[in-house]
Write an enzyme that holds these catalytic residues in place. Structure first.
Site, PDB file in Angstrom:
ATOM      1  N   GLY A   1     111.623  -7.541 140.296  1.00  0.00           N
ATOM      2  CA  GLY A   1     111.735  -7.241 138.862  1.00  0.00           C
ATOM      3  C   GLY A   1     113.089  -6.615 138.570  1.00  0.00           C
ATOM      4  O   GLY A   1     113.627  -5.866 139.390  1.00  0.00           O
TER       5      GLY A   1
ATOM      6  N   GLY B   1     113.688  -1.843 137.517  1.00  0.00           N
ATOM      7  CA  GLY B   1     114.113  -2.638 138.668  1.00  0.00           C
ATOM      8  C   GLY B   1     115.615  -2.775 138.767  1.00  0.00           C
ATOM      9  O   GLY B   1     116.199  -2.611 139.850  1.00  0.00           O
TER      10      GLY B   1
ATOM     11  N   HIS C   1      99.137  -1.334 119.359  1.00  0.00           N
ATOM     12  CA  HIS C   1     100.059  -0.912 118.316  1.00  0.00           C
ATOM     13  C   HIS C   1      99.512  -1.359 116.970  1.00  0.00           C
ATOM     14  O   HIS C   1      99.149  -2.521 116.808  1.00  0.00           O
ATOM     15  CB  HIS C   1     101.426  -1.548 118.595  1.00  0.00           C
ATOM     16  CG  HIS C   1     102.545  -0.863 117.894  1.00  0.00           C
ATOM     17  ND1 HIS C   1     102.704  -0.942 116.553  1.00  0.00           N
ATOM     18  CD2 HIS C   1     103.546  -0.085 118.359  1.00  0.00           C
ATOM     19  CE1 HIS C   1     103.779  -0.233 116.209  1.00  0.00           C
ATOM     20  NE2 HIS C   1     104.295   0.296 117.284  1.00  0.00           N
TER      21      HIS C   1
ATOM     22  N   ARG D   1      98.734   6.062 116.401  1.00  0.00           N
ATOM     23  CA  ARG D   1      98.573   4.632 116.621  1.00  0.00           C
ATOM     24  C   ARG D   1      97.129   4.224 116.872  1.00  0.00           C
ATOM     25  O   ARG D   1      96.631   3.276 116.266  1.00  0.00           O
ATOM     26  CB  ARG D   1      99.395   4.208 117.842  1.00  0.00           C
ATOM     27  CG  ARG D   1     100.864   4.139 117.588  1.00  0.00           C
ATOM     28  CD  ARG D   1     101.600   3.738 118.844  1.00  0.00           C
ATOM     29  NE  ARG D   1     103.048   3.689 118.570  1.00  0.00           N
ATOM     30  CZ  ARG D   1     103.964   3.377 119.468  1.00  0.00           C
ATOM     31  NH1 ARG D   1     103.622   3.104 120.697  1.00  0.00           N
ATOM     32  NH2 ARG D   1     105.236   3.343 119.140  1.00  0.00           N
TER      33      ARG D   1
ATOM     34  N   GLU E   1     106.696   0.543 134.064  1.00  0.00           N
ATOM     35  CA  GLU E   1     105.372   0.299 133.486  1.00  0.00           C
ATOM     36  C   GLU E   1     104.372  -0.167 134.542  1.00  0.00           C
ATOM     37  O   GLU E   1     103.165  -0.041 134.363  1.00  0.00           O
ATOM     38  CB  GLU E   1     105.483  -0.745 132.363  1.00  0.00           C
ATOM     39  CG  GLU E   1     104.236  -0.834 131.508  1.00  0.00           C
ATOM     40  CD  GLU E   1     104.337  -1.885 130.395  1.00  0.00           C
ATOM     41  OE1 GLU E   1     105.458  -2.326 130.101  1.00  0.00           O
ATOM     42  OE2 GLU E   1     103.293  -2.241 129.835  1.00  0.00           O
TER      43      GLU E   1
ATOM     44  N   LEU F   1     111.185   3.514 127.819  1.00  0.00           N
ATOM     45  CA  LEU F   1     112.551   3.292 128.292  1.00  0.00           C
ATOM     46  C   LEU F   1     112.982   4.455 129.161  1.00  0.00           C
ATOM     47  O   LEU F   1     113.636   4.291 130.190  1.00  0.00           O
ATOM     48  CB  LEU F   1     113.497   3.128 127.097  1.00  0.00           C
ATOM     49  CG  LEU F   1     113.136   2.013 126.123  1.00  0.00           C
ATOM     50  CD1 LEU F   1     114.188   1.905 125.020  1.00  0.00           C
ATOM     51  CD2 LEU F   1     113.024   0.684 126.845  1.00  0.00           C
TER      52      LEU F   1
END
Lengths: 254, 640, 262
Positions: B41, B46, B267, B332, B427, B443
């Protein structure tokens, strides 16, 4: 890589060469036009101007060599870049243009016609190989009726006997086919410059969105003016506004 | 029974990472080149890991299934990246970022890992700026910040609506540099299809070249998986079509524990589905909820009417009605569930009935169309691009969609799974977000793991491994793993059934969305646990995979991924069924407060569930890692 | 809007270097809200059920940011609309009964892998030559140590948006990669952090692009018109300027006196 390799062996370097030589060649064609427009003033002006140029001797040859070099580099770069680009491109079934200008799409064709035109133009007016009968060396000489000045200095004195370039030009364009070819060729040259003159700003990195519209407008007007200026000479000849000197006309009738 | 040692360093919370750095074993600089590390990845985690390990001197092999490392789905993240820089002088600190993340995760993350994340967040921004990431700036030339959900400080750095793209391209540029200099060997269009475990340690992978079909063995001293989340198990999600769980799933089948699979984030503001052909859901930034009002018609029979023709009295602004204090800005999960509820009542709008209005008429009346355009112009444009509707004149239609998975392979403080030598980043692991991830934290985690955590922690593992002592790829374990991969491939191609792969993916998605989506209950989950194995059986007897295994075969690629989703989906439901509480993205209808907020069970459920594969057809083992909160006090989230 | 039917004239090619041909496929009863790629999904499922091999096409995020999708639709990379990628092209942009040509990018540096998929690794190689700022993780100064004028950062961001899809080179009659190279060179060249390697970068990236067989720029700006992010060809002017400047500087810079270590 050395500097010369950067300039001669990379795509951007070659584009740079095309732009720089393009500037020189544009400078030449513009100066050439301005000089030739003296045909509208008097035979004395054009003939004096022509004599002045041919009397430059080594300077003239240096200039000619420079122009030739620029032309060769310009064409060499164009050919190499074109061949490389063709190699880079694959076959595409269906191609649409999105925003490329007409002038830009026909640079190669207009370039070829301009090259053919230059060859004929030199043969006709510089070498006398084409239309030899009306070549300046085969026409009666012309005696200067007044002084010809360059930058306020007298370059050719009254009474000097010089070749009758004035009549050569006019007699040459009295051949309609030649005049039409000339008009078409300068039209295509103007089209070539329409892309070339604008494009060189991009190649040299001097163009951006802020004033690109202004640049395009200026270049378009300049190219139109260039075309009209060039159109004027054969146009005036065909319309009968410009006529050869009687002596030259008479010598041809013999 | 897997050994789950979280390896949390001792000492006060704030000193843990620093102490750990000082106490870990190191690999001699001259020895580093003797170690080979496989990174699967090349997203944020990665790419940054591969580049950084190569900078340190390790020999790195980077595998991506895309045609370029720059295509990883990190690229699609919009909003921003959090960091405890306190550039705004508004009281931010490492501890506050830590606390917000733990609270946002509904007290189901591991304290020490979150603290580590918060601490290195500070270095990430420095690193990214130095790499040339064009973050938003103020006129003075300093970095700009925006605020994001779940925090009362402005700590989010952003690059227009393309923060993920810019950060990924930054990591990709480092990776490119190391590929160019020979430190990283890149394998594109190469999909990892099995993990090779030798003597209990992860020592290699089996890879299929997606273009030629060639299956190859790769040995290494350590294997890093940074392959992203598994949200595509739902078929429709905001994930890229290619995002998949195959790498982590095959590692799970080799013994790595899968932690908290039921923690999925949904979401609330995505563009609704328009038809059965739909392949992808597009996210609309939730900032739209600042000025848009969410409503559906009060009467189900009005749902097909033009929204403008429905009088105010017949509209139900349900979020404002149910949550008067937070209204349209409630979190959310709450907003998502409320949308589902009104649609279940038959009041959903749009073609499919799965949508609610997000109406800007009031904001346009109050601020003027130009002000709304200034704030949200680009989002309105995206909406128009996709739906061909002008949201200045008609309300947007939105619906929740799967967006992120907090669960993933279990890792310890060093990001190593329970299989020694197998590290999991970003993730793909479970560690930092608990049961719910805050905006702009994905992020941060990806880059923290890749740039700053793994380069340090991997040394601690490798120092215990003899240099240049990798097993040969001719060993029995490699052969067996390769045979396994070849077996799966030929089995898929050999079924020659009557339905395309997409058919099964869609059906799996429907089951999960229905029974294990925004709101879950025992009966539904039990039903799903019957339907999924049946579907899986049908898949293995009736799927039609055309073409061969020797060329680019996208159907075959997808078939393998869907086969894994069909197993993972079951585990997801199983985890959701056992987790008898509501927390974060996991909402069990049996466990809610009267106001609709989820009810945690901190007495019985304050733990990580790490599932261990026991063999095909066998119920996986549920290992438990208790979550001991030493520094934060668990409390109830309240948004009224 | 009513559903429509179209004919897809699709380039089929079994593998690299193999002969290809156009094959017509009907796509019937399409919802105008469907994306172009979803239409291909549906056609592919139909082909699968008929026992034919589905059409290979590159795609991933389907929201216009990953740069994977790369169709030439009716002669234009990414199709009829401006400023969108293939995946953001919708059926409503076409008319009932239309014949739509779908082919891969056609340029030597991007050879066809299969059907509509091309190999764009040449772009990665250009990046590897210099599309970076050399910073080891851990060695960066404080993020706010160097202010960056907002306008520079914004302009850099305009360039940095490039998604690396290759449409610029595909749209260019010369198969030139200039817009792609220019975007990267300009982005990093506009940031103060990118100055140390600025000359080295531009020289290396341009030479690499040339070496990979991309053509030259003839300033026709098809690239920026085809770019899904509408990256301006102004950046090519900047690239040209940077390259020429760097060439001159390299020619006239004095050589440092390299002392062999003691």
């Amino acid at each position: 890589m050395t500097f010369l390799q950067h300039i001669f062996c990379t795509t951007i370097g070659r584009k740079f060469l095309m732009a720089v030589t393009g500037i020189v060649l544009i400078g030449f064609v513009v100066a050439h036009l301005v000089g030739n427009l003296q045909v509208f003033e008097s035979p004395d002006r054009l003939n004096g101007y022509a004599h002045f140029l041919s009397s430059l001797g080594p300077v003239l040859w240096i200039e000619r060599a420079g122009l030739l070099l620029c032309t060769v580099i310009h064409i060499w770069a164009a050919v190499v870049l074109t061949l490389e680009s063709r190699r880079a491109r694959g076959e595409q079934h269906d191609r649409t243009w999105i925003q490329a200008t007409l002038a830009s799409r026909y640079m190669r064709s207009t370039g070829f016609v301009v090259l053919a035109f230059i060859v004929y133009h030199l043969a006709q007016f510089t070498l006398g190989a084409a239309q030899a009968a009306t070549y300046k060396e085969n026409l009666p000489r012309y005696t200067m009726a007044g002084d010809y000045h360059v930058l306020g200095l007298t370059a050719v004195r009254e009474g000097t006997v010089v070749p009758d370039v004035y009549s050569m030009v006019i007699l040459g364009f009295q051949n309609t086919a030649v005049a039409v070819f000339y008009i078409v060729a300068v039209g295509l040259l103007a089209l070539h410059l329409l892309h070339g003159a604008e494009s060189l700003f991009q190649t040299l990195g001097w163009r951006n969105r802020r004033w690109s519209r202004g640049l395009r407008a200026v270049v378009t007007i300049a190219c139109a003016a260039y075309f009209i200026g060039n159109l004027a000479i054969p146009g005036a000849v065909i319309a009968g506004i410009l006529n050869p000197l009687p002596a030259a006309a008479a010598s041809l009738r013999k | 029974m897997a050994q789950l040692d979280s390896r949390i360093p001792p000492g006060p919370l704030a000193d843990k990472w620093r102490n750990h750095l000082a106490s870990m074993r190191l690999v001699n600089p001259a020895n580093k080149r003797k170690y080979e590390v496989i990174v699967v990845g090349a997203g944020l985690a990665g790419a940054s890991a591969a580049a950084t390990l190569a900078e340190l001197g390790y020999r790195v092999k980077s595998f991506v299934f895309h045609d370029s490392p720059r295509r990883a789905h990190s690229i699609a993240a919009q909003g921003g990246i959090n960091a405890a820089k306190n550039f705004q002088n508004d009281g931010d600190s490492v501890h506050r970022l830590f606390y917000d993340t733990v609270k946002g995760g509904d007290y189901r993350s591991r304290e020490a890992n979150v603290q580590q994340l918060a601490e290195v967040s500070v270095n990430i921004i420095d690193q990214c700026v130095a790499l040339g990431v064009p973050f938003a700036r103020e006129y003075g030339g300093l970095l700009a910040n925006r605020s994001f959900g779940g925090a009362q400080v402005s700590r989010t750095f952003y690059a227009r609506g393309q923060t993920g793209q810019q950060l990924l391209l930054g990591a990709y540029s480092s990776l490119s540099r190391m590929i160019g200099s020979g430190g990283v060997q890149l394998f594109t269009q190469s999909e990892m299809l099995d993990l090779v475990v030798v003597d209990g340690h992860a020592k290699g992978i089996i890879v299929r070249d997606l273009v030629t079909g060639a299956i190859t063995r790769h040995a290494a001293d350590a294997v890093i998986l940074a392959t992203g989340g598994y949200g595509n198990v739902f078929n429709l999600s905001t994930y890229a079509r290619g995002s998949n769980a195959t790498a982590i799933w095959r590692a799970y089948r080799r013994g790595a524990c899968f932690a908290n699979p039921c923690y999925t984030q949904i979401h609330p503001t995505c563009i609704p589905v328009t038809g059965d052909y739909q392949s992808k859901l597009t996210l609309m930034s939730e900032s739209l909820r600042n000025d848009g009002r969410i409503w559906v018609p009060k009467k189900a029979e009005d749902r097909r009417k033009a929204p403008g023709s429905i009088p105010e009295a017949d509209r139900d602004y349900y979020l404002e009605r149910m949550y008067p204090a937070f209204g349209n800005l409630c979190p959310r999960d709450i907003a998502s569930r409320a949308a589902k509820r009104v649609c279940d009542e038959g009041r959903g709008v749009g073609e499919s009935g799965l949508g609610v209005y997000l109406d800007f008429a009031e904001a346009i009346g109050r601020l003027g169309e130009n002000a709304v355009r200034e704030r949200y112009g680009n989002l309105f444009d995206i909406y128009h691009e996709i739906t061909n509707e002008n949201a200045y004149h008609v309300p947007m239609r939105i619906f929740p969609a799967v967006h992120y998975t907090m669960g993933g392979l279990w890792v310890d403080y060093n990001l190593m799974s329970n299989v020694p030598g197998l590290f999991v980043l970003g993730e793909a692991n479970f560690s930092d977000h608990g049961a719910n991830r805050l905006g702009a934290s994905a992020l941060m985690q990806g880059l923290a793991d890749g740039y700053f955590v793994i380069p340090n922690t991997i040394g601690d593992y490798l120092a215990g491994q003899k240099p240049s002592a990798r097993p040969s790829t001719d060993s029995a374990e490699f052969r067996q793993a390769e045979d396994n991969v070849r077996g799966i491939t030929s089995r898929l191609l050999g079924i020659k059934g009557r339905e395309p792969v997409s058919h099964f993916h869609k059906r799996l998605g429907h089951i999960l969305w229905q029974y294990c989506g925004m709101a879950r209950n025992k009966a539904g989950l039990e039903k799903a646990l019957q339907e999924i194995p049946a579907l899986r059986e049908e898949f293995w007897s009736n799927v039609l995979v055309p073409g061969s295994g020797d060329t680019l075969n996208q159907s075959l690629e997808r078939a393998g991924r869907v086969a894994d989703f069909l197993e993972l989906g079951e585990l997801l439901c199983r985890d959701a069924l056992v987790r008898e509480e509501s927390c974060g993205g996991h909402f069990r209808e049996e466990h809610e407060y009267p106001d609709g907020e989820g009810k945690r069970d901190d007495v019985n459920m304050a733990h990580v569930a790490a599932w261990e594969f026991q063999g095909d057809g066998k119920v996986p083992l549920r290992n438990v890692e208790p979550l001991a909160y030493e520094f934060v006090k668990m409390s109830v989230r309240n948004y009224k | 809007m009513k559903n429509i039917s179209v004919t897809l004239r699709v380039w089929r090619q079994a593998g690299p270097g193999q002969p290809g041909r156009f094959v017509d496929y009907p796509a019937r009863d399409l919802n105008p809200a469907m994306s172009f790629l979803e239409m291909l999904d549906v056609v592919n499922d139909e082909l699968t059920l008929k026992g034919e091999e589905p059409i290979a096409f590159a795609h991933d995020c389907r929201e216009g940011i990953c740069g994977t999708c790369s169709l030439v639709i009716n002669g234009k990379p990414h199709g009829p609309r401006q400023g969108v990628a293939s995946c953001q092209t919708y059926v409503r942009s076409f008319e009932d009964g239309q014949v739509i040509t779908v082919e891969p990018y056609r340029l030597r540096p991007f050879p066809v892998v299969k059907d509509l998929v091309t190999d764009r690794s040449a772009f990665d190689k250009i990046q590897q030559a210099g599309g970076f700022i050399t910073v080891r993780a851990g060695s960066a100064p404080n993020a706010n140590a160097i202010p960056v004028p907002k306008d520079d950062a914004e302009l850099a961001m305009d360039a940095a948006q490039c998604i690396g899809c290759g449409a610029c080179a595909a749209a260019c009659k010369n198969a030139s990669a200039m817009l792609f190279v220019a975007a990267r060179v300009s982005h990093l060249g506009l940031m103060p952090q990118g100055q140390a390697e600025r000359d080295r970068r531009v020289l290396a990236m341009v030479q690499t692009a040339d070496g990979l067989g991309f053509g030259s720029c003839t300033n026709q700006y098809e690239c920026s018109a085809a770019c899904p992010k509408l990256i301006s060809h102004d950046f090519i002017a900047r690239l040209n300027r940077d390259f020429i400047k760097a060439s001159f500087k390299a020619a006239f810079r004095s050589e440092p006196n390299r002392v062999v270590g003691d």
